[in-house]
Write an enzyme that holds these catalytic residues in place. Structure first.
Site, PDB file in Angstrom:
ATOM      1  N   SER A 125      13.445  -4.425   8.033  1.00  0.00           N
ATOM      2  CA  SER A 125      14.439  -3.659   8.402  1.00  0.00           C
ATOM      3  C   SER A 125      14.650  -1.905   8.362  1.00  0.00           C
ATOM      4  CB  SER A 125      15.845  -4.481   8.208  1.00  0.00           C
ATOM      5  OG  SER A 125      16.238  -3.253   8.308  1.00  0.00           O
ATOM      6  N   GLU A 127      17.343  -0.767   7.805  1.00  0.00           N
ATOM      7  CA  GLU A 127      18.108  -0.956   7.525  1.00  0.00           C
ATOM      8  C   GLU A 127      17.669  -0.308   6.103  1.00  0.00           C
ATOM      9  OE1 GLU A 127      21.687  -0.639   7.686  1.00  0.00           O
ATOM     10  OE2 GLU A 127      22.491  -0.838   5.843  1.00  0.00           O
ATOM     11  N   TYR A 148      22.229  -5.977   1.826  1.00  0.00           N
ATOM     12  CA  TYR A 148      21.638  -6.514   2.916  1.00  0.00           C
ATOM     13  C   TYR A 148      19.959  -5.264   2.680  1.00  0.00           C
ATOM     14  CZ  TYR A 148      19.369  -7.162   7.397  1.00  0.00           C
ATOM     15  OH  TYR A 148      17.823  -6.955   7.757  1.00  0.00           O
TER      16      TYR A 148
HETATM   17  P1  NAP Z   1      20.358 -13.563  13.337  1.00  0.00           P
HETATM   18  O1  NAP Z   1      20.703 -13.825  14.855  1.00  0.00           O
HETATM   19  O2  NAP Z   1      21.142 -13.295  12.854  1.00  0.00           O
HETATM   20  O3  NAP Z   1      18.914 -14.860  12.936  1.00  0.00           O
HETATM   21  C1  NAP Z   1      19.001 -15.582  11.872  1.00  0.00           C
HETATM   22  C2  NAP Z   1      18.092 -16.390  11.570  1.00  0.00           C
HETATM   23  O4  NAP Z   1      17.782 -16.495  10.170  1.00  0.00           O
HETATM   24  C3  NAP Z   1      18.840 -17.795  12.137  1.00  0.00           C
HETATM   25  O5  NAP Z   1      18.025 -18.384  13.263  1.00  0.00           O
HETATM   26  C4  NAP Z   1      20.165 -18.694  10.720  1.00  0.00           C
HETATM   27  O6  NAP Z   1      20.578 -19.229  11.197  1.00  0.00           O
HETATM   28  C5  NAP Z   1      18.712 -18.023  10.345  1.00  0.00           C
HETATM   29  N1  NAP Z   1      19.109 -18.093   8.742  1.00  0.00           N
HETATM   30  C6  NAP Z   1      20.268 -17.881   7.683  1.00  0.00           C
HETATM   31  N2  NAP Z   1      20.889 -18.677   7.012  1.00  0.00           N
HETATM   32  C7  NAP Z   1      19.506 -19.031   6.438  1.00  0.00           C
HETATM   33  C8  NAP Z   1      19.126 -19.660   5.559  1.00  0.00           C
HETATM   34  N3  NAP Z   1      19.312 -20.113   4.411  1.00  0.00           N
HETATM   35  N4  NAP Z   1      17.907 -20.985   5.610  1.00  0.00           N
HETATM   36  C9  NAP Z   1      17.480 -19.974   6.706  1.00  0.00           C
HETATM   37  N5  NAP Z   1      17.643 -20.569   7.669  1.00  0.00           N
HETATM   38  C10 NAP Z   1      18.429 -19.198   7.404  1.00  0.00           C
HETATM   39  O7  NAP Z   1      18.712 -12.383  13.223  1.00  0.00           O
HETATM   40  P2  NAP Z   1      18.207 -11.571  13.581  1.00  0.00           P
HETATM   41  O8  NAP Z   1      18.614 -10.228  14.573  1.00  0.00           O
HETATM   42  O9  NAP Z   1      16.909 -12.658  14.656  1.00  0.00           O
HETATM   43  O10 NAP Z   1      17.462 -11.181  12.870  1.00  0.00           O
HETATM   44  C11 NAP Z   1      15.563 -12.274  13.065  1.00  0.00           C
HETATM   45  C12 NAP Z   1      15.282 -11.166  11.481  1.00  0.00           C
HETATM   46  O11 NAP Z   1      14.828  -9.927  11.690  1.00  0.00           O
HETATM   47  C13 NAP Z   1      16.039 -11.470  10.351  1.00  0.00           C
HETATM   48  O12 NAP Z   1      15.698 -11.506   9.351  1.00  0.00           O
HETATM   49  C14 NAP Z   1      16.361 -10.208  10.008  1.00  0.00           C
HETATM   50  O13 NAP Z   1      17.321  -9.569   9.086  1.00  0.00           O
HETATM   51  C15 NAP Z   1      15.448  -9.256  10.641  1.00  0.00           C
HETATM   52  N6  NAP Z   1      15.967  -7.816  11.660  1.00  0.00           N
HETATM   53  C16 NAP Z   1      16.497  -7.417  12.228  1.00  0.00           C
HETATM   54  C17 NAP Z   1      16.620  -6.457  13.418  1.00  0.00           C
HETATM   55  C18 NAP Z   1      17.914  -6.038  14.711  1.00  0.00           C
HETATM   56  O14 NAP Z   1      18.116  -5.493  15.059  1.00  0.00           O
HETATM   57  N7  NAP Z   1      17.984  -7.606  15.265  1.00  0.00           N
HETATM   58  C19 NAP Z   1      16.476  -5.331  13.170  1.00  0.00           C
HETATM   59  C20 NAP Z   1      15.539  -5.448  11.713  1.00  0.00           C
HETATM   60  C21 NAP Z   1      15.085  -6.490  11.049  1.00  0.00           C
HETATM   61  P3  NAP Z   1      21.637 -19.848  12.066  1.00  0.00           P
HETATM   62  O15 NAP Z   1      21.673 -19.691  13.219  1.00  0.00           O
HETATM   63  O16 NAP Z   1      21.951 -21.435  11.141  1.00  0.00           O
HETATM   64  O17 NAP Z   1      22.998 -18.667  11.405  1.00  0.00           O
HETATM   65  O1  G4F Z   2      25.578  -3.702  14.941  1.00  0.00           O
HETATM   66  P1  G4F Z   2      25.540  -3.117  13.826  1.00  0.00           P
HETATM   67  O2  G4F Z   2      26.634  -4.320  12.333  1.00  0.00           O
HETATM   68  O3  G4F Z   2      23.619  -2.980  13.030  1.00  0.00           O
HETATM   69  P2  G4F Z   2      23.269  -2.709  11.815  1.00  0.00           P
HETATM   70  O4  G4F Z   2      24.491  -2.644  10.169  1.00  0.00           O
HETATM   71  O5  G4F Z   2      22.627  -1.241  12.241  1.00  0.00           O
HETATM   72  O6  G4F Z   2      22.776  -4.029  11.262  1.00  0.00           O
HETATM   73  C1  G4F Z   2      21.389  -4.002  11.864  1.00  0.00           C
HETATM   74  O7  G4F Z   2      20.205  -3.778  12.480  1.00  0.00           O
HETATM   75  C2  G4F Z   2      19.255  -3.855  11.092  1.00  0.00           C
HETATM   76  C3  G4F Z   2      18.409  -3.118  11.424  1.00  0.00           C
HETATM   77  O8  G4F Z   2      18.446  -1.348  11.158  1.00  0.00           O
HETATM   78  C4  G4F Z   2      19.126  -5.531  11.275  1.00  0.00           C
HETATM   79  F1  G4F Z   2      18.212  -5.312   9.852  1.00  0.00           F
HETATM   80  C5  G4F Z   2      20.529  -5.855  10.727  1.00  0.00           C
HETATM   81  O9  G4F Z   2      19.805  -7.200  10.757  1.00  0.00           O
HETATM   82  C6  G4F Z   2      21.484  -5.953  11.944  1.00  0.00           C
HETATM   83  O10 G4F Z   2      20.742  -6.662  12.989  1.00  0.00           O
HETATM   84  O11 G4F Z   2      26.296  -2.204  13.204  1.00  0.00           O
HETATM   85  C7  G4F Z   2      25.535  -0.677  13.799  1.00  0.00           C
HETATM   86  C8  G4F Z   2      26.257   0.626  13.810  1.00  0.00           C
HETATM   87  C9  G4F Z   2      26.694   0.366  12.040  1.00  0.00           C
HETATM   88  O12 G4F Z   2      27.184   2.030  11.864  1.00  0.00           O
HETATM   89  C10 G4F Z   2      28.235   0.049  12.345  1.00  0.00           C
HETATM   90  O13 G4F Z   2      30.079   0.747  11.272  1.00  0.00           O
HETATM   91  O14 G4F Z   2      28.028   0.457  14.318  1.00  0.00           O
HETATM   92  C11 G4F Z   2      29.050   0.572  13.965  1.00  0.00           C
HETATM   93  N1  G4F Z   2      29.561  -0.496  13.795  1.00  0.00           N
HETATM   94  C12 G4F Z   2      30.936   0.139  14.078  1.00  0.00           C
HETATM   95  N2  G4F Z   2      32.176  -0.613  14.787  1.00  0.00           N
HETATM   96  C13 G4F Z   2      30.060  -0.916  14.208  1.00  0.00           C
HETATM   97  C14 G4F Z   2      31.810  -2.102  14.232  1.00  0.00           C
HETATM   98  N3  G4F Z   2      29.411  -2.831  13.718  1.00  0.00           N
HETATM   99  C15 G4F Z   2      29.778  -3.937  13.669  1.00  0.00           C
HETATM  100  N4  G4F Z   2      29.097  -4.842  13.119  1.00  0.00           N
HETATM  101  N5  G4F Z   2      31.130  -3.865  14.419  1.00  0.00           N
HETATM  102  C16 G4F Z   2      32.706  -3.171  14.273  1.00  0.00           C
HETATM  103  O15 G4F Z   2      33.523  -3.580  15.391  1.00  0.00           O
END
Ligand code: NAP
Ligand code: G4F
Length: 328
Positions: A125, A127, A148
Site C-alpha cells: 500500500s 500508506e 496499518y
Molecule cells: P476491503 O474491501 O476492506 O477488503 C478486505 C478483505 O479482507 C475483505 O474480504 C475482508 O473480509 C478480508 N479480511 C479481513 N480480515 C480478514 C481475516 N482475518 N481473514 C481473512 N480475510 C479477512 O479492502 P480492499 O479495498 O478490497 O483492499 C484489498 C487489499 O488491498 C487490502 O489488503 C488493502 O489493505 C490493500 N490496499 C487497498 C487499497 C485501496 O485503496 N483500496 C490501496 C492499497 C492497498 P470481510 O468482507 O469479511 O471483512
Molecule cells: O478513505 P480513507 O479512510 O483512506 P486511507 O486512509 O487513505 O486508506 C486507504 O488507502 C490506502 C492506500 O493509501 C489503503 F492502503 C488503505 O487500505 C485504504 O484503502 O481516508 C482518506 C483521507 C484520510 O486522510 C482521512 O483522514 O480522508 C481523510 N478523511 C477525512 N474525513 C476521512 C474522513 N477518512 C475517513 N475514512 N472518514 C472521514 O470521515
C-alpha cells in the site's frame, strides 16, 4: 484452465479481481470469514456469486489457510485480505498487525509447504510511504504513519524475503488509493457519495467528516486489479507502484460529488468532527507508476471526474432501495 485463489474475496478488490479472472477463463476460488451476517453482497451485486468456489478461511488461523491452499491447488494466489481501514488501525493496532502483517506471513509459510510453485501477489500500500515528500515510486523510502502502514511494511518485506530465500514467485503491488461503487462505506470517498445521497433523499440532514484537506491519488479499483494480474504474468517477479499520478483533496471530491448530485453548497450539510481526525495522517499521497506503465503496459483508464460520477450515480440508486443508517 488455471486455478486462482483470492484471500479477501468479499472485499472491494476481491470482487473486481474475481470478475476479471473469471473473464480470463480462470477457475476462481476465494476465501471468506465466518461472520454473524452474510458477506457476499458485492459478489451478488455484480452477479458472480455462483461462479466462484468459496472457502471458509481466516488469515489469523494457519490451519484454515493451509486447507484453502490445499483445496484450491492454485497456480496464482492473491493476498487481498487485511484489516484495511487505516482509522481503525489506531484503535486496534494489535489486531491490525496480526491480520495485515502476520496474516501475510502465514500465507507465505503455507505456500512454502503446500504450493511452492504458485505465483503470489501481495497487496502492499501507498500508506507505507507515510509523509515522504514528492511523487513516490518503487525506490522511495517507507516512513509509515499508522499501525496499518507499519503492518503493510512488515508484510512487504516478508514477501520479498520469501522470494529471495525460498525462490517463491512473489510480487508486491504498491497500490495507491482506489475506489469504486463497491468501496466500503467507511472510506471517505464512498462515505461522501453514500451520505450525500441519503441527504438528497431526506433520510438525514447532515454528516461529519474529519481532515478534508488531505489529498489522495484516487484511481478506479476495476483498473487496478488488472495490474495485479499483469504482475503475475511477467517472466520475473517484481514490485510495482500503481497510481494515477494526480492527487485531489477530500474537499475537491466532496465539491464534485455535490455538483453531480445536483445539490447546493455542501457547507450546509457537512460538520467537521474532530474525533474523526487521526493521531497522525498523511497530508498528500501521489504516486509515479512509470515502471508499471513501461514494463506491464498498464495505465489507468478512468479519470477522477468519471470515478466520482460513477460513484454518485451508483449511490443515488443504492440509497433509494435501502433504509439502514451508516454507523461508524
Ligand atoms: P476491503 O474491501 O476492506 O477488503 C478486505 C478483505 O479482507 C475483505 O474480504 C475482508 O473480509 C478480508 N479480511 C479481513 N480480515 C480478514 C481475516 N482475518 N481473514 C481473512 N480475510 C479477512 O479492502 P480492499 O479495498 O478490497 O483492499 C484489498 C487489499 O488491498 C487490502 O489488503 C488493502 O489493505 C490493500 N490496499 C487497498 C487499497 C485501496 O485503496 N483500496 C490501496 C492499497 C492497498 P470481510 O468482507 O469479511 O471483512
Ligand atoms: O478513505 P480513507 O479512510 O483512506 P486511507 O486512509 O487513505 O486508506 C486507504 O488507502 C490506502 C492506500 O493509501 C489503503 F492502503 C488503505 O487500505 C485504504 O484503502 O481516508 C482518506 C483521507 C484520510 O486522510 C482521512 O483522514 O480522508 C481523510 N478523511 C477525512 N474525513 C476521512 C474522513 N477518512 C475517513 N475514512 N472518514 C472521514 O470521515
Amino acid at each position: 484452465m488455471k486455478n486462482a485463489l483470492i484471500f479477501g474475496l468479499t472485499g472491494q478488490d476481491g470482487t473486481y479481481l474475481a470478475d476479471f479472472l473469471l473473464k480470463k477463463g480462470y477457475n476462481v476460488f476465494g476465501t471468506f470469514r465466518r461472520t454473524s451476517h452474510r458477506c457476499f453482497e458485492r459478489l451478488e451485486e455484480i452477479g458472480i456469486f455462483d461462479d466462484i468456489t468459496k472457502i471458509k478461511a481466516d488469515i489469523s488461523d494457519q490451519t484454515s489457510i493451509n486447507s484453502a491452499i490445499r483445496q484450491a491447488k492454485p497456480d496464482e494466489i492473491y493476498n487481498l485480505a487485511a484489516q484495511s481501514f487505516v482509522g481503525v488501525s489506531f484503535q486496534q493496532p494489535i489486531l491490525t498487525s496480526d491480520v495485515t502483517g502476520l496474516g501475510t506471513l502465514r500465507i507465505l509459510d503455507s505456500i512454502r509447504d503446500n504450493a511452492p510453485d504458485a505465483k503470489f501477489y501481495q497487496a502492499s500500500s501507498s500508506e507505507m510511504f507515510g509523509d515522504f515528500p514528492g511523487k513516490k515510486d518503487e525506490k522511495t523510502c517507507f516512513r509509515p504513519r499508522s499501525p496499518y502502514g507499519v503492518a503493510k511494511v512488515f508484510a512487504h518485506h516478508m514477501t520479498n524475503h520469501y522470494k529471495e530465500a525460498y525462490k517463491i514467485f512473489a510480487c508486491c503491488g504498491i497500490l495507491f488509493n482506489h475506489e469504486s461503487p463497491l468501496r466500503g462505506l467507511e472510506f471517505v470517498t464512498r462515505k461522501i457519495t453514500y451520505e450525500l445521497a441519503r441527504v438528497k433523499y431526506k433520510k438525514q440532514k447532515k454528516f461529519s467528516l474529519g481532515n478534508i484537506y488531505a489529498k489522495r491519488d484516487w484511481g478506479f479499483a476495476g483498473d487496478y486489479v488488472e495490474a495485479m494480474w499483469l504482475m503475475l504474468q511477467q517472466k520475473n517477479p517484481d514490485d510495482y507502484v500503481i497510481a494515477t499520478g494526480e492527487s485531489h483533496s477530500v474537499e475537491e471530491f466532496l465539491t464534485l460529488a455535490t455538483e453531480f448530485m445536483g445539490m447546493g453548497d455542501w457547507k450546509n450539510i457537512i460538520e467537521i468532527d474532530k474525533t474523526l481526525l487521526r493521531p497522525t495522517d498523511i497530508e498528500n499521497l501521489v504516486g509515479n507508476s512509470s515502471k508499471a506503465r513501461k514494463e506491464l503496459g498498464w495505465k489507468p483508464k478512468t479519470s477522477f471526474k468519471n470515478l466520482v460520477k460513477e460513484m454518485v450515480e451508483h449511490d443515488l440508486e443504492y440509497v433509494k432501495l435501502r433504509t439502514d443508517p451508516l454507523s461508524e
